[in-house]
Design an enzyme around this catalytic site. Sequence first.
Site, PDB file in Angstrom:
ATOM      1  N   GLN A  15     -11.383 -12.830   2.777  1.00  0.00           N
ATOM      2  CA  GLN A  15      -9.999 -12.820   2.316  1.00  0.00           C
ATOM      3  C   GLN A  15      -9.394 -14.207   2.152  1.00  0.00           C
ATOM      4  O   GLN A  15      -8.398 -14.357   1.444  1.00  0.00           O
ATOM      5  CB  GLN A  15      -9.150 -11.975   3.269  1.00  0.00           C
ATOM      6  CG  GLN A  15      -9.546 -10.499   3.234  1.00  0.00           C
ATOM      7  CD  GLN A  15      -8.729  -9.648   4.176  1.00  0.00           C
ATOM      8  OE1 GLN A  15      -9.087  -9.506   5.341  1.00  0.00           O
ATOM      9  NE2 GLN A  15      -7.635  -9.089   3.710  1.00  0.00           N
ATOM     10  N   ASN A 161     -15.508  -5.443  12.654  1.00  0.00           N
ATOM     11  CA  ASN A 161     -14.114  -5.130  12.363  1.00  0.00           C
ATOM     12  C   ASN A 161     -14.033  -3.734  11.753  1.00  0.00           C
ATOM     13  O   ASN A 161     -14.670  -3.452  10.745  1.00  0.00           O
ATOM     14  CB  ASN A 161     -13.528  -6.137  11.366  1.00  0.00           C
ATOM     15  CG  ASN A 161     -12.091  -5.782  11.006  1.00  0.00           C
ATOM     16  OD1 ASN A 161     -11.200  -5.829  11.844  1.00  0.00           O
ATOM     17  ND2 ASN A 161     -11.874  -5.361   9.762  1.00  0.00           N
ATOM     18  N   GLU A 162     -13.242  -2.879  12.382  1.00  0.00           N
ATOM     19  CA  GLU A 162     -12.939  -1.555  11.853  1.00  0.00           C
ATOM     20  C   GLU A 162     -14.175  -0.768  11.406  1.00  0.00           C
ATOM     21  O   GLU A 162     -14.340  -0.462  10.221  1.00  0.00           O
ATOM     22  CB  GLU A 162     -11.926  -1.679  10.705  1.00  0.00           C
ATOM     23  CG  GLU A 162     -10.653  -2.394  11.152  1.00  0.00           C
ATOM     24  CD  GLU A 162      -9.525  -2.365  10.131  1.00  0.00           C
ATOM     25  OE1 GLU A 162      -9.786  -2.074   8.954  1.00  0.00           O
ATOM     26  OE2 GLU A 162      -8.371  -2.626  10.530  1.00  0.00           O
ATOM     27  N   TYR A 306      -1.262  -0.905  12.016  1.00  0.00           N
ATOM     28  CA  TYR A 306      -0.242  -1.221  11.014  1.00  0.00           C
ATOM     29  C   TYR A 306       0.851  -0.185  10.911  1.00  0.00           C
ATOM     30  O   TYR A 306       1.959  -0.472  10.492  1.00  0.00           O
ATOM     31  CB  TYR A 306      -0.905  -1.394   9.638  1.00  0.00           C
ATOM     32  CG  TYR A 306      -1.743  -2.644   9.553  1.00  0.00           C
ATOM     33  CD1 TYR A 306      -1.193  -3.829   9.082  1.00  0.00           C
ATOM     34  CD2 TYR A 306      -3.060  -2.659   9.991  1.00  0.00           C
ATOM     35  CE1 TYR A 306      -1.938  -4.996   9.027  1.00  0.00           C
ATOM     36  CE2 TYR A 306      -3.818  -3.819   9.944  1.00  0.00           C
ATOM     37  CZ  TYR A 306      -3.252  -4.978   9.464  1.00  0.00           C
ATOM     38  OH  TYR A 306      -3.987  -6.137   9.422  1.00  0.00           O
ATOM     39  N   GLU A 372      -4.919  -7.285  14.971  1.00  0.00           N
ATOM     40  CA  GLU A 372      -4.200  -7.371  13.687  1.00  0.00           C
ATOM     41  C   GLU A 372      -2.974  -6.476  13.758  1.00  0.00           C
ATOM     42  O   GLU A 372      -3.076  -5.314  14.150  1.00  0.00           O
ATOM     43  CB  GLU A 372      -5.056  -6.856  12.520  1.00  0.00           C
ATOM     44  CG  GLU A 372      -6.240  -7.705  12.138  1.00  0.00           C
ATOM     45  CD  GLU A 372      -6.977  -7.120  10.919  1.00  0.00           C
ATOM     46  OE1 GLU A 372      -6.451  -6.200  10.269  1.00  0.00           O
ATOM     47  OE2 GLU A 372      -8.095  -7.581  10.640  1.00  0.00           O
ATOM     48  N   TRP A 416      -1.251 -10.340  11.736  1.00  0.00           N
ATOM     49  CA  TRP A 416      -1.970 -10.389  10.471  1.00  0.00           C
ATOM     50  C   TRP A 416      -0.934 -10.630   9.388  1.00  0.00           C
ATOM     51  O   TRP A 416      -0.122  -9.752   9.146  1.00  0.00           O
ATOM     52  CB  TRP A 416      -2.729  -9.080  10.199  1.00  0.00           C
ATOM     53  CG  TRP A 416      -3.451  -9.170   8.896  1.00  0.00           C
ATOM     54  CD1 TRP A 416      -2.962  -8.875   7.646  1.00  0.00           C
ATOM     55  CD2 TRP A 416      -4.795  -9.634   8.699  1.00  0.00           C
ATOM     56  NE1 TRP A 416      -3.903  -9.138   6.686  1.00  0.00           N
ATOM     57  CE2 TRP A 416      -5.029  -9.605   7.304  1.00  0.00           C
ATOM     58  CE3 TRP A 416      -5.804 -10.097   9.560  1.00  0.00           C
ATOM     59  CZ2 TRP A 416      -6.253 -10.002   6.752  1.00  0.00           C
ATOM     60  CZ3 TRP A 416      -7.006 -10.484   8.999  1.00  0.00           C
ATOM     61  CH2 TRP A 416      -7.222 -10.432   7.610  1.00  0.00           C
ATOM     62  N   GLU A 423      -6.187  -9.153  -0.618  1.00  0.00           N
ATOM     63  CA  GLU A 423      -5.955  -7.893   0.079  1.00  0.00           C
ATOM     64  C   GLU A 423      -6.836  -6.771  -0.511  1.00  0.00           C
ATOM     65  O   GLU A 423      -6.354  -5.750  -0.981  1.00  0.00           O
ATOM     66  CB  GLU A 423      -4.458  -7.564   0.033  1.00  0.00           C
ATOM     67  CG  GLU A 423      -4.017  -6.316   0.759  1.00  0.00           C
ATOM     68  CD  GLU A 423      -4.508  -6.166   2.196  1.00  0.00           C
ATOM     69  OE1 GLU A 423      -4.642  -7.168   2.908  1.00  0.00           O
ATOM     70  OE2 GLU A 423      -4.795  -5.020   2.577  1.00  0.00           O
ATOM     71  N   TRP A 424      -8.159  -7.023  -0.533  1.00  0.00           N
ATOM     72  CA  TRP A 424      -9.150  -6.011  -0.905  1.00  0.00           C
ATOM     73  C   TRP A 424      -8.815  -5.357  -2.247  1.00  0.00           C
ATOM     74  O   TRP A 424      -8.563  -6.068  -3.210  1.00  0.00           O
ATOM     75  CB  TRP A 424      -9.339  -5.007   0.243  1.00  0.00           C
ATOM     76  CG  TRP A 424      -9.612  -5.705   1.555  1.00  0.00           C
ATOM     77  CD1 TRP A 424      -8.762  -5.772   2.631  1.00  0.00           C
ATOM     78  CD2 TRP A 424     -10.763  -6.500   1.920  1.00  0.00           C
ATOM     79  NE1 TRP A 424      -9.334  -6.524   3.636  1.00  0.00           N
ATOM     80  CE2 TRP A 424     -10.546  -6.976   3.243  1.00  0.00           C
ATOM     81  CE3 TRP A 424     -11.965  -6.846   1.279  1.00  0.00           C
ATOM     82  CZ2 TRP A 424     -11.481  -7.785   3.917  1.00  0.00           C
ATOM     83  CZ3 TRP A 424     -12.896  -7.634   1.946  1.00  0.00           C
ATOM     84  CH2 TRP A 424     -12.649  -8.086   3.247  1.00  0.00           C
TER      85      TRP A 424
HETATM   86  C1  GBH Z   1      -6.819  -4.057   7.857  1.00  0.00           C
HETATM   87  O1  GBH Z   1      -7.264  -2.713   7.845  1.00  0.00           O
HETATM   88  C2  GBH Z   1      -7.963  -4.986   7.502  1.00  0.00           C
HETATM   89  O2  GBH Z   1      -8.762  -5.259   8.649  1.00  0.00           O
HETATM   90  C3  GBH Z   1      -7.508  -6.296   6.903  1.00  0.00           C
HETATM   91  O3  GBH Z   1      -8.611  -6.960   6.353  1.00  0.00           O
HETATM   92  C4  GBH Z   1      -6.428  -6.054   5.870  1.00  0.00           C
HETATM   93  O4  GBH Z   1      -6.000  -7.241   5.275  1.00  0.00           O
HETATM   94  C5  GBH Z   1      -5.289  -5.350   6.566  1.00  0.00           C
HETATM   95  O5  GBH Z   1      -5.735  -4.093   6.991  1.00  0.00           O
HETATM   96  C6  GBH Z   1      -4.060  -5.103   5.692  1.00  0.00           C
HETATM   97  O6  GBH Z   1      -4.230  -4.057   4.800  1.00  0.00           O
HETATM   98  O7  GBH Z   1      -6.999   3.527   0.343  1.00  0.00           O
HETATM   99  O8  GBH Z   1      -8.895   4.865   0.831  1.00  0.00           O
HETATM  100  O9  GBH Z   1      -9.212   2.592   0.262  1.00  0.00           O
HETATM  101  C7  GBH Z   1      -6.276  -1.741   8.157  1.00  0.00           C
HETATM  102  C8  GBH Z   1      -6.822  -0.326   7.969  1.00  0.00           C
HETATM  103  C9  GBH Z   1      -8.219   0.730   6.378  1.00  0.00           C
HETATM  104  C10 GBH Z   1      -5.901   0.606   5.941  1.00  0.00           C
HETATM  105  C11 GBH Z   1      -8.515   0.972   4.907  1.00  0.00           C
HETATM  106  C12 GBH Z   1      -6.166   0.877   4.462  1.00  0.00           C
HETATM  107  C13 GBH Z   1      -7.661   1.813   2.837  1.00  0.00           C
HETATM  108  C14 GBH Z   1      -8.236   3.177   2.612  1.00  0.00           C
HETATM  109  N1  GBH Z   1      -7.036  -0.070   6.538  1.00  0.00           N
HETATM  110  N2  GBH Z   1      -7.390   1.638   4.278  1.00  0.00           N
HETATM  111  S1  GBH Z   1      -8.359   3.553   0.891  1.00  0.00           S
END
Ligand code: GBH
Length: 480
Positions: A15, A161-162, A306, A372, A416, A423-424
């Site tokens: 990231q 992580n997660e 979160y 986070e 965080w 942000e993915w």
């Molecule tokens: C965190 O995950 C991450 O560890 C971090 O890298 C990221 O920047 C942060 O959240 C903020 O978003 O919509 O089906 O694709 C938090 C848990 C898990 C929540 C994945 C969002 C997306 C599922 N996240 N989820 S989907």
Amino acid sequence: MFEDFSWGVSSSAYQIEGGWDADGKGPSIWDNFTHIPGNIKNNDTGDIACDSYNKVEEDIYLLRALGVKNYHFSLSWSRIFPSGRNNLINSHGVDYYNRLIDGLVANNITPMVTLYHWDLPQALQDIGGWENSALIDLFDSFADFCFQTFGDRVKFWITLNEPQVIAWVGYGLGAFPPNINDPGTAPYRVAHILLKAHARVYHTYDDKYRASQGGVITLCPNIEWVEPKTPTDPRDIEAADRHLQFLVGWFTHPIFKNGDYPEVMKWKVGNRSELQNLPSSRLPVFTAEEREYIRGTADVFCFNTYTSKIVTHAVTQLRPFSYEYDQEVSTSVDSSWPSSAISDQRAVAWGLRRLLNWIKEEYENPPIYIIENGVGVKTTSDVDDNTRIFYYKTYIDETLKAYNLDNVNLRGYNAWSLMDNFEWLNGYDPRFGLHQVDFDNPNRPRTPKRSAVYYAEIIRNNGIPIHLQLFKLSFTVIEG
Ligand code: GBH
């Protein structure tokens, strides 16, 4: 009281680092995934990101200004082992992390390091990724190298992580690479391997490094608190507990309890597998030896959080997602939240206090670190970020209630994130940073937001000082 409390900020390699193919780094599954047009909002990529690969000094400067006690970041596996394996080591990658770690230590900032935050070397995906049990050894040899190389200065390690996101979003929903959409079976197989890989790495640390290095090691699940929709309905209470067991207990029940999956998971998945006329449960079974190997492989309890959600009992048909849970989940408890960019991450601060108490009860009062916690806001020029200040004020307030009033064994809190970053799937759209990063400027300048000043003040005061409690909010809040 509270003297050793570790205030910090977090980030992750893909990231922020950029330098995706710099100096011999190998490609990861996120490099390749983001390079395909249409996969990420605005076709954003992490190719340059915050350019932290070239900005060690700048990042340390920000951390010093915040006054953090720790900095939590992750290592890019393919920057160190370009092909995922220890037969080729990229010394430039090792240098980068050495410079970062040395800089932190020189400034009295404790490095907290995650070995794997989703960016698997592509070469290892090519052999099946986390579906291949060869990854247990391969992850172990990467971890072993990191302990040997950085462990003289790094005393806090997180393996994964997660893990729920790795298994579920990567192999169930298929939204994250490797984009496998097989909700009924692949996540269970992957989680089984992840647990064994985690345990292997823990034992390597225990056997070879703990005596001389004296650190701690654990993993870091994502947890959202869930509130039963009708708190007087026992079926809703059970549904909420089931949710936490499928989300969190999946990984933490084996590790913190008895080496095995939660009973409710074994029961539900087993039953449904039987109804499907399958010869055995889709949830794999650990041998007695494996249970013994996995049990107890964490020194502290870490998690990311979160939001909170509402859960109600439901007799489900075979729905595509979460269908084993027998429940409906709605995204938000509190609809007053004004502008979180990520629609299913609404702020519900009181959920964190309940969650901390749940962890305390469920896992018998472990030392806890929040790794986070933060909010994404959809705007490009949000230096004046009242929304984020409000988020941190309320979440930290609830954290301190859990610590002071409920005697939760809390040891640290990390925001965080240090700065806006990739942000993915959402690209650079929602911003989570305490610092703004200008992604249009090749120098990627960082600017502190008001929330950075606010958080620095909290750190300096070791809590929320009176004058910040009087902070004037610009909108109304409905307390839960
Ligand atoms: C965190 O995950 C991450 O560890 C971090 O890298 C990221 O920047 C942060 O959240 C903020 O978003 O919509 O089906 O694709 C938090 C848990 C898990 C929540 C994945 C969002 C997306 C599922 N996240 N989820 S989907």
